[in-house]
Design a protein around this motif. Structure first.
Motif, PDB file in Angstrom:
ATOM      1  N   ILE A  23      53.454  13.614  65.500  1.00  0.00           N
ATOM      2  CA  ILE A  23      53.360  14.613  66.561  1.00  0.00           C
ATOM      3  C   ILE A  23      53.596  13.889  67.871  1.00  0.00           C
ATOM      4  O   ILE A  23      53.290  12.700  67.994  1.00  0.00           O
ATOM      5  N   LYS A  24      54.159  14.581  68.839  1.00  0.00           N
ATOM      6  CA  LYS A  24      54.322  14.001  70.172  1.00  0.00           C
ATOM      7  C   LYS A  24      53.116  14.353  71.028  1.00  0.00           C
ATOM      8  O   LYS A  24      52.656  15.497  71.011  1.00  0.00           O
ATOM      9  N   VAL A  25      52.632  13.364  71.770  1.00  0.00           N
ATOM     10  CA  VAL A  25      51.505  13.626  72.667  1.00  0.00           C
ATOM     11  C   VAL A  25      51.880  14.700  73.679  1.00  0.00           C
ATOM     12  O   VAL A  25      51.061  15.566  74.023  1.00  0.00           O
ATOM     13  N   SER A  26      53.132  14.685  74.127  1.00  0.00           N
ATOM     14  CA  SER A  26      53.576  15.705  75.087  1.00  0.00           C
ATOM     15  C   SER A  26      53.543  17.093  74.468  1.00  0.00           C
ATOM     16  O   SER A  26      53.321  18.095  75.169  1.00  0.00           O
ATOM     17  N   GLU A  27      53.740  17.194  73.149  1.00  0.00           N
ATOM     18  CA  GLU A  27      53.672  18.496  72.486  1.00  0.00           C
ATOM     19  C   GLU A  27      52.235  19.019  72.483  1.00  0.00           C
ATOM     20  O   GLU A  27      52.012  20.223  72.657  1.00  0.00           O
ATOM     21  N   ILE A  28      51.284  18.117  72.289  1.00  0.00           N
ATOM     22  CA  ILE A  28      49.879  18.526  72.332  1.00  0.00           C
ATOM     23  C   ILE A  28      49.512  19.008  73.732  1.00  0.00           C
ATOM     24  O   ILE A  28      48.875  20.056  73.903  1.00  0.00           O
ATOM     25  N   GLU A  29      49.934  18.262  74.748  1.00  0.00           N
ATOM     26  CA  GLU A  29      49.635  18.656  76.125  1.00  0.00           C
ATOM     27  C   GLU A  29      50.273  19.997  76.469  1.00  0.00           C
ATOM     28  O   GLU A  29      49.632  20.871  77.070  1.00  0.00           O
ATOM     29  N   GLN A  30      51.529  20.165  76.057  1.00  0.00           N
ATOM     30  CA  GLN A  30      52.214  21.435  76.331  1.00  0.00           C
ATOM     31  C   GLN A  30      51.528  22.592  75.603  1.00  0.00           C
ATOM     32  O   GLN A  30      51.444  23.704  76.128  1.00  0.00           O
ATOM     33  N   ALA A  31      51.028  22.327  74.391  1.00  0.00           N
ATOM     34  CA  ALA A  31      50.332  23.383  73.636  1.00  0.00           C
ATOM     35  C   ALA A  31      49.058  23.803  74.353  1.00  0.00           C
ATOM     36  O   ALA A  31      48.766  24.998  74.465  1.00  0.00           O
ATOM     37  N   ILE A  32      48.280  22.837  74.836  1.00  0.00           N
ATOM     38  CA  ILE A  32      47.057  23.175  75.570  1.00  0.00           C
ATOM     39  C   ILE A  32      47.387  24.044  76.776  1.00  0.00           C
ATOM     40  O   ILE A  32      46.758  25.082  77.021  1.00  0.00           O
ATOM     41  N   GLU A  33      48.406  23.632  77.531  1.00  0.00           N
ATOM     42  CA  GLU A  33      48.812  24.392  78.711  1.00  0.00           C
ATOM     43  C   GLU A  33      49.268  25.799  78.322  1.00  0.00           C
ATOM     44  O   GLU A  33      48.969  26.779  79.023  1.00  0.00           O
ATOM     45  N   THR A  34      49.995  25.912  77.215  1.00  0.00           N
ATOM     46  CA  THR A  34      50.515  27.210  76.782  1.00  0.00           C
ATOM     47  C   THR A  34      49.382  28.131  76.353  1.00  0.00           C
ATOM     48  O   THR A  34      49.351  29.322  76.717  1.00  0.00           O
ATOM     49  N   TYR A  35      48.445  27.629  75.570  1.00  0.00           N
ATOM     50  CA  TYR A  35      47.308  28.452  75.152  1.00  0.00           C
ATOM     51  C   TYR A  35      46.533  28.965  76.370  1.00  0.00           C
ATOM     52  O   TYR A  35      46.155  30.140  76.432  1.00  0.00           O
ATOM     53  N   VAL A  36      46.299  28.081  77.333  1.00  0.00           N
ATOM     54  CA  VAL A  36      45.549  28.480  78.523  1.00  0.00           C
ATOM     55  C   VAL A  36      46.329  29.529  79.313  1.00  0.00           C
ATOM     56  O   VAL A  36      45.757  30.503  79.823  1.00  0.00           O
ATOM     57  N   TYR A  37      47.650  29.359  79.405  1.00  0.00           N
ATOM     58  CA  TYR A  37      48.482  30.351  80.097  1.00  0.00           C
ATOM     59  C   TYR A  37      48.343  31.720  79.430  1.00  0.00           C
ATOM     60  O   TYR A  37      48.204  32.749  80.110  1.00  0.00           O
ATOM     61  N   LEU A  38      48.385  31.748  78.105  1.00  0.00           N
ATOM     62  CA  LEU A  38      48.310  33.020  77.388  1.00  0.00           C
ATOM     63  C   LEU A  38      46.943  33.680  77.528  1.00  0.00           C
ATOM     64  O   LEU A  38      46.839  34.908  77.587  1.00  0.00           O
ATOM     65  N   LEU A  39      45.889  32.852  77.595  1.00  0.00           N
ATOM     66  CA  LEU A  39      44.526  33.376  77.568  1.00  0.00           C
ATOM     67  C   LEU A  39      43.951  33.675  78.952  1.00  0.00           C
ATOM     68  O   LEU A  39      43.050  34.513  79.080  1.00  0.00           O
ATOM     69  N   ASP A  40      44.424  32.987  79.957  1.00  0.00           N
ATOM     70  CA  ASP A  40      43.844  33.117  81.293  1.00  0.00           C
ATOM     71  C   ASP A  40      44.196  34.484  81.887  1.00  0.00           C
ATOM     72  O   ASP A  40      45.358  34.812  82.103  1.00  0.00           O
ATOM     73  N   GLY A  41      43.191  35.306  82.125  1.00  0.00           N
ATOM     74  CA  GLY A  41      43.417  36.634  82.679  1.00  0.00           C
ATOM     75  C   GLY A  41      43.884  37.669  81.693  1.00  0.00           C
ATOM     76  O   GLY A  41      44.267  38.781  82.075  1.00  0.00           O
ATOM     77  N   LEU A  42      43.864  37.326  80.392  1.00  0.00           N
ATOM     78  CA  LEU A  42      44.324  38.248  79.350  1.00  0.00           C
ATOM     79  C   LEU A  42      43.491  39.527  79.334  1.00  0.00           C
ATOM     80  O   LEU A  42      42.267  39.491  79.424  1.00  0.00           O
ATOM     81  N   GLN A  43      44.174  40.665  79.239  1.00  0.00           N
ATOM     82  CA  GLN A  43      43.523  41.969  79.098  1.00  0.00           C
ATOM     83  C   GLN A  43      43.881  42.545  77.734  1.00  0.00           C
ATOM     84  O   GLN A  43      45.056  42.696  77.412  1.00  0.00           O
TER      85      GLN A  43
END
Length: 354
Positions: free
Chosen positions: A333-353
């Motif tokens: 796995i790439k460390v950058s892929e893990i970091e991007q995944a964390i950022e993506t999950y937070v983007y999807l969840l932050d402010g979700l209705q």
């Protein structure tokens, strides 16, 4: 803490998990390690067998619930590994080790996203679940812990998808078929050959095409993969056993399909091993999928099975890494892929209705 700090936590934990063999049914030590980290981060959690879960401290039964899920277990390492599969080795941003891609990257990334979202205002409950026995769809995995979980409205499953949303997944049903004859001497005109009894049914199974094809998953497909009959050259075989591998799209439920196939058999008896691994689908109109598309992600259909098949609520796969690396030698796995995944999950969840 910024995302990089959470990525460092994720990478440190993943290295420790790689170093602990956790082949399906043997995940106890890996679950212990996860439990140790949850305690270290002040996250009270439940455990059933080798499945772990933790819900937000501000839980409100009147709010909808989002689950983040990934699995602990791995397959057995293939013989062609050129490294020790249980020694985590980082070369630049590549982290090698069994389970790093499937599904360690998604496991640690969903956990860090969960930690971040605990600190942000939400109009929903958030739940993180680490499941066992996913690679074998075992009875002591997600299906064991599901009755203990609260009501869930939608789930993100952290399987390796190249961080693209897999909004549909094929189901699986394995069927055993049996045809019967009567034994006799091959040199005399006696007996009933079970192979000949089954021929018409096997030809029908080969030729039949299901009408409803999915834009995401393609057609439902069935394949006869095993045929066993006979004991020696001069004995008419009195039994024949065959196995059908059925991969369903979202238009066909396993129970319906099995009843349909039974009615089409002329001489063969069918027995389904299980109906539990259904195809799954979440519409593009779902708020989480709309967010994915707003970020430029491309929804697709996945041919590979996951714990989604056991989830009786909307779900989709989204995680770091590539499916093509799974179950292969020198998995990474790439460390950058893990970091991007964390950022993506937070983007999807932050402010979700929901």
């Amino acid at each position: 803490m910024n995302t990089r700090a959470y990525t460092n936590d994720a990478t440190t934990l993943l290295k420790e998990l790689i170093a602990i063999p956790s082949v399906s049914k043997d995940e106890t030590r890996a679950a212990d390690k996860l439990s140790e980290y949850l305690n270290r981060w002040g996250l009270p959690h439940g455990r059933e067998g080798n499945n772990l879960w933790v819900g937000c401290p501000d839980w409100d039964n009147h709010r909808p619930t989002v689950m983040l899920n990934a699995h602990i277990d791995t397959v057995r390492p293939v013989a062609s590994w050129t490294r020790d599969p249980f020694t985590p080795t980082q070369e630049g941003e590549l982290l090698y080790g069994l389970g790093s891609n499937d599904c360690g990257g998604g496991l640690v990334a969903t956990l860090q996203a969960y930690r971040i979202m605990l600190q942000r205002p939400r109009h929903y409950n958030i739940l993180w679940v680490a499941s066992a026995e996913e690679e074998i769809s075992g009875p002591n995995g997600f299906s064991r812990v599901l009755p203990l979980l609260p009501n869930i409205d939608v789930a993100i499953v952290g399987e390796p998808t190249g961080l693209q949303p897999a909004i549909a997944e094929k189901g699986l049903m394995v069927i055993d078929g049996y045809a019967y004859g009567k034994s006799g001497h091959a040199a005399r005109n006696e007996g009933v050959n079970a192979i000949y009894e089954a021929l018409d049914d096997l030809v029908w199974l080969r030729d039949y095409k299901f009408r409803k094809s999915s834009d995401l998953l393609g057609p439902t497909k069935m394949t006869v993969t095993v045929v066993e009959s006979g004991t020696q050259h001069n004995v008419i075989p009195d039994t024949l056993h065959f196995i059908i591998d059925v991969r369903t799209n979202e238009y066909y439920q396993n129970e319906y399909l099995f009843d349909f196939l039974k009615k089409k058999m002329k001489k063969s008896e069918l027995r389904a091993r299980s109906f539990r691994l259904h195809s799954s689908f979440i519409p593009k109109e779902h708020p989480l999928i709309r967010r994915c598309m707003e970020r430029g992600m491309q929804p697709f259909g996945s041919p590979t099975l996951s714990d989604q098949a056991l989830m009786p609520f909307p779900s989709f796969k989204l995680g770091p890494g590539e499916s093509s690396r799974s179950h292969s030698a020198d998995e990474y796995i790439k460390v950058s892929e893990i970091e991007q995944a964390i950022e993506t999950y937070v983007y999807l969840l932050d402010g979700l209705q929901l």
